[in-house]
Design an enzyme around this catalytic site. Structure first.
Site, PDB file in Angstrom:
ATOM      1  CG  PHE A  82     -16.965  -7.368  -6.519  1.00 45.92           C
ATOM      2  CD1 PHE A  82     -16.222  -6.911  -5.454  1.00 45.92           C
ATOM      3  CD2 PHE A  82     -18.311  -7.027  -6.588  1.00 45.92           C
ATOM      4  CE1 PHE A  82     -16.796  -6.120  -4.471  1.00 45.92           C
ATOM      5  CE2 PHE A  82     -18.893  -6.237  -5.615  1.00 45.92           C
ATOM      6  CZ  PHE A  82     -18.142  -5.778  -4.556  1.00 45.92           C
ATOM      7  CE  LYS A  83     -15.849  -2.292  -4.397  1.00 45.47           C
ATOM      8  NZ  LYS A  83     -15.042  -3.344  -3.742  1.00 45.47           N
ATOM      9  CG  ASP A  84     -13.630  -4.103 -13.254  1.00 44.72           C
ATOM     10  OD1 ASP A  84     -13.520  -2.863 -13.249  1.00 44.72           O
ATOM     11  OD2 ASP A  84     -12.654  -4.873 -13.172  1.00 44.72           O
TER      12      ASP A  84
END
Ligand SMILES: *Cc1c(COP(=O)(O)O)cnc(C)c1O
Length: 492
Positions: free
Chosen positions: A110-112
């Site tokens: 999810f960091k993207d």
């Protein structure tokens, strides 16, 4: 106009652009918006809109100093074909809950979602502020932030990106993703310590004014790609709004109905973004904060005591192997009625006594949260049960969230529809996931990826394919005390 202040009481006020460039405040606090904007549109007006449009409106509501055109360029650059799902954030139903799949970007976590836009927000900010120095991004990572930051900033002009990860503290796939990173401005180091050591080391470098001056002389200015940077946090608010809109569109809830939001939590950034979405006007019943065996937050929401005098566990959800959840400071600041002095004294206690206890006035607001945790065994069982019952494949972090959600429902009987933040592809933690669905031992992390693909037919994210064949470009392993030196060498 929304401006940004430090959580620790400094009277300096910044624009969003200035706060994004700076990363962390001069008094070591974190930047917070001085007020939370209301939703800029009604839910019904967001219905049917693509992710990009929702993201543009939500981020712009916080970053009022960016023009409409600037924000459009930022979201256009970020949310494009890099994502393997056209919807960017699909919402899938399984096991009676709704999974907000946040992991379809380049690095499969999810960091993207935030790190694909942060480079655009930052370079736009540099233009706005006429910043001439090169920005050197320092990042401590528990596994996923590092790779997402490296991908986001690789070869972005005017930046260097330096990543520190705990040696032996990340999965084999995660490590390989980072050490094979291409780009002339990328630097990766394994440190002899855990994530908290890496994060503390980075914060120490930020707070060393002599060091900053020395770097400034060589034309560099430090900033951060961790969720201590407000430019990381705000883009994450958008997907909770988007998820709510999807549930209304599909008739799961009516506009105005409450949802529960469940988040597998490490540094408290993702769940804080959910809280901001709630403060903007998304109706939320409970924010369910899920931890692994490093359950500092579970204990905190139960007792009001934050205590890191405890054993640190390495689990199979490494991105949550964290004791110092930095963004909790931001929540506490808001709960204290934006009182920086009170936060300063809590954080000093955390530094010196490794614990603090909040006063009564925090406790009312804390009731919006429910904390729970899952052990490694429970996590693996949750993956196995979900796969055999629904054919849905969860990664270890998402499984922690699902298990805590199940416990919550059992304990409270609360059947409010739940959005679960699904934070990584199962392939990033292929060995644990493969064992959990009944597969046998393989030689290494990459063989597990193959075995898992053969068994489930779930597509392997492009960024994880052939990872074992990519050349290793970063080999440095350093002591914690060598971090500053590594930074200096990298930016030369
Ligand atoms: C970073 C991460 C988390 C924790 O998110 P925070 O914002 O740090 O709380 C959970 N799951 C995965 C897969 C992550 O990469």
């Amino acid at each position: 106009m929304i401006s940004y202040k430090s959580t620790r009481g400094s009277k300096n006020i910044k624009t969003a652009a200035q706060a994004v460039i700076q990363g962390i405040a001069e008094d070591k606090g974190l930047y917070v918006p001085d007020s939370i904007p209301a939703l800029p549109k009604k839910i019904s007006e967001f219905a049917g809109k693509p992710y990009k449009d929702v993201a543009r409106e939500i981020i712009k509501a916080f970053f009022t100093d960016y023009t409409d055109d600037e924000m459009q360029l930022c979201v256009d650059g970020a949310y494009d074909e890099k994502f393997e799902e056209k919807e960017i954030v699909p919402v899938r139903k399984a096991g009676g809950a709704y999974f907000l799949e946040l992991y379809h970007g380049k690095t499969a976590a999810f960091k993207d979602m935030a790190l694909s836009i942060l480079p655009y927000l930052l370079t736009t900010a540099m233009k706005k502020e006429k910043e001439k120095k090169k920005i050197c991004i320092l990042t401590a990572t528990s596994g996923d932030t590092g790779k997402a930051a490296l991908e986001g900033f690789a070869d972005v002009p005017g930046t260097e990106i330096i990543v520190f990860f705990p040696n032996q503290g990340v999965s084999e796939v995660q490590e390989r993703q980072m050490v094979t990173q291409e780009g002339n401005n990328t630097h990766v180091f394994a440190i002899e310590g855990n994530f908290d050591d890496a994060q503390t080391g980075v914060k120490k470098i930020f707070n060393d004014t002599d060091f900053a001056e020395k770097l400034a002389e060589s034309g560099c200015r430090l900033s951060s790609a961790n969720s201590i940077n407000i430019g990381r946090l705000i883009p994450q608010v958008a997907y909770y709004v988007y998820g709510y809109v999807k549930l209304v569109e599909r008739g799961v809830i009516n506009d105005g109905d409450k949802v529960n939001i469940v988040v597998p939590t490490g540094n408290f950034g993702n769940i804080l973004a959910a809280y901001y979405a709630g403060s903007m006007g998304i109706p939320v019943n409970k924010f369910i904060c899920a931890s692994n065996e490093n359950k500092v937050l579970t204990d905190f929401f139960e007792t009001g005591v934050y205590d890191i005098n405890r054993e640190f566990y390495l689990t199979n959800s490494p991105s949550m192997d964290i004791l110092i959840s930095s963004n909790l400071e931001r929540l506490l600041y808001h709960l204290a009625g934006n009182d920086g002095e009170e936060i300063q004294s809590l954080m000093t206690a955390l530094d010196t006594k490794k614990r603090y206890e909040v006063s009564e006035k925090f406790k009312e607001g804390m009731k919006d949260f429910y904390g729970g945790f899952a052990t490694v065994k429970e996590t693996n069982e949750a993956i196995g049960e979900m796969y055999s019952e629904s054919g849905y494949l969860m990664d270890t972090h998402t499984a922690v969230a699902y298990k805590v959600y199940e416990d919550y429902v059992k304990e409270t009987g609360d059947e409010t529809p739940a959005l679960i933040a699904s934070t990584a592809s199962a392939y990033k933690f292929a060995d644990s996931v493969a064992h959990s669905i009944g597969l046998g031992d393989e030689e290494n992390g990459f063989a597990y990826v193959k075995a898992l693909e053969e068994k489930t037919g779930v597509r392997v994210p492009a960024g994880l394919k052939d990872l074992d064949k990519k050349p290793v470009r970063h080999r440095g392993v350093i002591e914690i005390g060598q971090m500053a030196e590594a930074v200096e060498d990298s930016v030369k």
